[in-house]
Design a protein around this motif. Sequence first.
Motif, PDB file in Angstrom:
ATOM      1  N   TYR A  22       6.469 -31.583   6.473  1.00  0.00           N
ATOM      2  CA  TYR A  22       5.435 -30.991   7.319  1.00  0.00           C
ATOM      3  C   TYR A  22       4.258 -31.943   7.526  1.00  0.00           C
ATOM      4  O   TYR A  22       3.651 -31.958   8.595  1.00  0.00           O
ATOM      5  CB  TYR A  22       4.979 -29.638   6.734  1.00  0.00           C
ATOM      6  CG  TYR A  22       5.953 -28.544   7.076  1.00  0.00           C
ATOM      7  CD1 TYR A  22       7.073 -28.319   6.287  1.00  0.00           C
ATOM      8  CD2 TYR A  22       5.798 -27.788   8.227  1.00  0.00           C
ATOM      9  CE1 TYR A  22       8.000 -27.348   6.613  1.00  0.00           C
ATOM     10  CE2 TYR A  22       6.724 -26.806   8.566  1.00  0.00           C
ATOM     11  CZ  TYR A  22       7.816 -26.588   7.760  1.00  0.00           C
ATOM     12  OH  TYR A  22       8.740 -25.637   8.094  1.00  0.00           O
ATOM     13  N   GLN A 171      11.335 -25.275  -4.622  1.00  0.00           N
ATOM     14  CA  GLN A 171      12.123 -25.875  -3.556  1.00  0.00           C
ATOM     15  C   GLN A 171      12.107 -24.948  -2.340  1.00  0.00           C
ATOM     16  O   GLN A 171      12.074 -23.726  -2.473  1.00  0.00           O
ATOM     17  CB  GLN A 171      13.565 -26.084  -4.034  1.00  0.00           C
ATOM     18  CG  GLN A 171      13.670 -27.092  -5.174  1.00  0.00           C
ATOM     19  CD  GLN A 171      15.080 -27.236  -5.723  1.00  0.00           C
ATOM     20  OE1 GLN A 171      15.905 -26.339  -5.549  1.00  0.00           O
ATOM     21  NE2 GLN A 171      15.362 -28.347  -6.395  1.00  0.00           N
ATOM     22  N   SER A 172      12.088 -25.546  -1.153  1.00  0.00           N
ATOM     23  CA  SER A 172      12.244 -24.768   0.097  1.00  0.00           C
ATOM     24  C   SER A 172      11.065 -23.859   0.389  1.00  0.00           C
ATOM     25  O   SER A 172      11.217 -22.831   1.063  1.00  0.00           O
ATOM     26  CB  SER A 172      13.539 -23.934   0.061  1.00  0.00           C
ATOM     27  OG  SER A 172      14.634 -24.736  -0.297  1.00  0.00           O
ATOM     28  N   VAL A 173       9.894 -24.228  -0.107  1.00  0.00           N
ATOM     29  CA  VAL A 173       8.661 -23.481   0.141  1.00  0.00           C
ATOM     30  C   VAL A 173       7.590 -24.472   0.566  1.00  0.00           C
ATOM     31  O   VAL A 173       7.617 -25.631   0.155  1.00  0.00           O
ATOM     32  CB  VAL A 173       8.218 -22.738  -1.152  1.00  0.00           C
ATOM     33  CG1 VAL A 173       6.749 -22.348  -1.106  1.00  0.00           C
ATOM     34  CG2 VAL A 173       9.083 -21.512  -1.401  1.00  0.00           C
ATOM     35  N   ILE A 174       6.648 -23.999   1.398  1.00  0.00           N
ATOM     36  CA  ILE A 174       5.487 -24.835   1.687  1.00  0.00           C
ATOM     37  C   ILE A 174       4.231 -24.094   1.252  1.00  0.00           C
ATOM     38  O   ILE A 174       3.936 -23.001   1.725  1.00  0.00           O
ATOM     39  CB  ILE A 174       5.440 -25.269   3.164  1.00  0.00           C
ATOM     40  CG1 ILE A 174       4.260 -26.198   3.395  1.00  0.00           C
ATOM     41  CG2 ILE A 174       5.419 -24.107   4.138  1.00  0.00           C
ATOM     42  CD1 ILE A 174       4.490 -27.134   4.531  1.00  0.00           C
ATOM     43  N   ARG A 175       3.547 -24.658   0.267  1.00  0.00           N
ATOM     44  CA  ARG A 175       2.299 -24.091  -0.249  1.00  0.00           C
ATOM     45  C   ARG A 175       1.139 -24.902   0.331  1.00  0.00           C
ATOM     46  O   ARG A 175       1.144 -26.136   0.261  1.00  0.00           O
ATOM     47  CB  ARG A 175       2.248 -24.190  -1.774  1.00  0.00           C
ATOM     48  CG  ARG A 175       3.175 -23.262  -2.543  1.00  0.00           C
ATOM     49  CD  ARG A 175       3.002 -23.500  -4.054  1.00  0.00           C
ATOM     50  NE  ARG A 175       1.656 -23.199  -4.469  1.00  0.00           N
ATOM     51  CZ  ARG A 175       1.311 -22.134  -5.209  1.00  0.00           C
ATOM     52  NH1 ARG A 175       2.239 -21.291  -5.627  1.00  0.00           N
ATOM     53  NH2 ARG A 175       0.048 -21.938  -5.519  1.00  0.00           N
ATOM     54  N   GLN A 176       0.105 -24.214   0.798  1.00  0.00           N
ATOM     55  CA  GLN A 176      -1.014 -24.939   1.397  1.00  0.00           C
ATOM     56  C   GLN A 176      -1.734 -25.809   0.384  1.00  0.00           C
ATOM     57  O   GLN A 176      -2.126 -26.948   0.691  1.00  0.00           O
ATOM     58  CB  GLN A 176      -2.002 -23.964   2.048  1.00  0.00           C
ATOM     59  CG  GLN A 176      -3.044 -24.724   2.865  1.00  0.00           C
ATOM     60  CD  GLN A 176      -4.123 -23.863   3.457  1.00  0.00           C
ATOM     61  OE1 GLN A 176      -4.122 -22.642   3.322  1.00  0.00           O
ATOM     62  NE2 GLN A 176      -5.073 -24.490   4.131  1.00  0.00           N
ATOM     63  N   ASP A 177      -1.917 -25.318  -0.848  1.00  0.00           N
ATOM     64  CA  ASP A 177      -2.645 -26.123  -1.837  1.00  0.00           C
ATOM     65  C   ASP A 177      -1.918 -27.443  -2.112  1.00  0.00           C
ATOM     66  O   ASP A 177      -2.546 -28.504  -2.238  1.00  0.00           O
ATOM     67  CB  ASP A 177      -2.900 -25.334  -3.132  1.00  0.00           C
ATOM     68  CG  ASP A 177      -1.662 -24.684  -3.727  1.00  0.00           C
ATOM     69  OD1 ASP A 177      -0.574 -24.764  -3.115  1.00  0.00           O
ATOM     70  OD2 ASP A 177      -1.779 -24.079  -4.816  1.00  0.00           O
ATOM     71  N   LEU A 179       0.296 -28.948  -0.060  1.00  0.00           N
ATOM     72  CA  LEU A 179       0.238 -29.767   1.156  1.00  0.00           C
ATOM     73  C   LEU A 179      -1.114 -30.471   1.265  1.00  0.00           C
ATOM     74  O   LEU A 179      -1.182 -31.666   1.601  1.00  0.00           O
ATOM     75  CB  LEU A 179       0.478 -28.875   2.377  1.00  0.00           C
ATOM     76  CG  LEU A 179       0.569 -29.584   3.736  1.00  0.00           C
ATOM     77  CD1 LEU A 179       1.773 -30.508   3.792  1.00  0.00           C
ATOM     78  CD2 LEU A 179       0.630 -28.563   4.877  1.00  0.00           C
ATOM     79  N   ASP A 180      -2.183 -29.740   0.961  1.00  0.00           N
ATOM     80  CA  ASP A 180      -3.525 -30.339   1.039  1.00  0.00           C
ATOM     81  C   ASP A 180      -3.681 -31.479   0.033  1.00  0.00           C
ATOM     82  O   ASP A 180      -4.261 -32.528   0.341  1.00  0.00           O
ATOM     83  CB  ASP A 180      -4.598 -29.271   0.779  1.00  0.00           C
ATOM     84  CG  ASP A 180      -4.740 -28.299   1.947  1.00  0.00           C
ATOM     85  OD1 ASP A 180      -4.130 -28.527   3.005  1.00  0.00           O
ATOM     86  OD2 ASP A 180      -5.455 -27.285   1.784  1.00  0.00           O
TER      87      ASP A 180
END
Lengths: 295, 295
Positions: A22, A171-177, A179-180
Amino acid sequence: MSKIKTVAVVGGTHGNEFSGIYLLRKWQQPTAVVRDSFSIETVFANPKAHDDNKRYVDHDLNRQFSLIDLANNDLASYEQSRAKVINQQIGPKGDARVDFIIDLHNTTSNMGPCLILLQSDSFNRQMGAYVKMQMPDAVVVFEDHTPVEQNHFLSSIAPQGVIVEVGPQPQSVIRQDILDWMDEMTTHILDFVHLHNTNELIPLIPSYEAFRYHETLSLPEDEQGQRIGMVHRSVQDNDFKPLRNGDLIFTLFDGTEVHWQGDYEAYPHFINEAAYYDNNLAMSLAKKIVMETKG
Amino acid sequence: MSKIKTVAVVGGTHGNEFSGIYLLRKWQQPTAVVRDSFSIETVFANPKAHDDNKRYVDHDLNRQFSLIDLANNDLASYEQSRAKVINQQIGPKGDARVDFIIDLHNTTSNMGPCLILLQSDSFNRQMGAYVKMQMPDAVVVFEDHTPVEQNHFLSSIAPQGVIVEVGPQPQSVIRQDILDWMDEMTTHILDFVHLHNTNELIPLIPSYEAFRYHETLSLPEDEQGQRIGMVHRSVQDNDFKPLRNGDLIFTLFDGTEVHWQGDYEAYPHFINEAAYYDNNLAMSLAKKIVMETKG
């Protein structure tokens, strides 16, 4: 270290580690990441594994980049083929078009924002210092026990390469913390490269706390190779916390508790990482070090 | 409710939810779980998905148990076939050999030890009360919006069935804290069944806090159906915490923050569950209720 002219930012080396994938999408927008002193290109390393929502299709892509394997045309699985294509695209290893690789990874372990450095030359030591100064909660790990030529990581294609490893994220998840954190750490690394290129580096801290990889522990198995235990709850999530001789480390499924027998103060990380179950690995152990920025 | 004579404890309905699979292995030891007033059998529901380290091979097994699908022989994928076999083994639904099913699940969401009840009859209300008394941190969720006949869950094969849903645990990982919670909750449920059978139920609390499923929210998509955002960091991990009109709920990848527009106090759960990305789901919303034990 001469100037860095070309940087490759790589995401999706493991198809179910979403943050890098992402982040690349975001950065593919024009003007998202531009530095005057070098060019940046992005590489989506394992699209088929991502389509399948798996770490890999046939083999772990991030173990296919030793010089001997890259030269072996009998290694022809999906990832073994992808490795050769990526090596053509940004390499070839040993004489690479790209000067520096940032490979973006996630872990299910509670490692926070972690910078894994594969060499301990002046460039890497300074990068670690700079990142620690900008992002004090970041953890710097030296995995410098293997010469670059023999290293089988994707980031070893270029003369310089690092791994940005951020967790915990399933796995297979996108966490905002998460990613930031990845966005921030990668931005600091690119800033460092620019300051290095332009001889504008700020005065760096003379030394900093870091970790050096030492060994890997397996999960408990019986004589038939069946898994018979799990990481002890007192170790779970305590990545980079000290582990001493006699501390609890595993619980067997029959209830027996196992104590660690070690002759040094160890710092576990990659604790209970999902992807390491394939090889029945429980965690990595590091030693804490004080890294001199000028070495 | 008449007496429960036979209980099926089911693990591995989803192949990468490890706690139930390991709990079954433990319980397959003789004398591990015995109650005088009923017999217990264990079912390993989806061994091929577990071998493949995936949730499912072809279709989600836990969506294959409506009466109409069980009767449709054209539905012949691996999980559609497994559903018919399991229905033969412990059913058939509508006239089942087994009286009560406990289906063991994990979630990547921060739901803690959660008991999902599919009916709100006296038996289920009392079970919820008993579990809350023994395990005050447990969360009880009523998903009683679908009649059992139309319900497509595995646990709907028997006249009575519940889901034990414990997290957070990444897919393909076994955490001791999560395993211990699942073991404890399942043990309380079996104790409850025994006390129900023998008319020895302790005096129960007259009412208790619970949640009732209300709706499901999707992740933000553009007009082409591409995912364009993620769960906002202020919601992440806050399962069963209140969400009110105007609260932040999503962050788009371009940085835009999205506020929830709702006319009630919602309680999100299954927040950012990995398995729900297949259907682009972000979370479930419940309403908080006070459940009367005698209803």
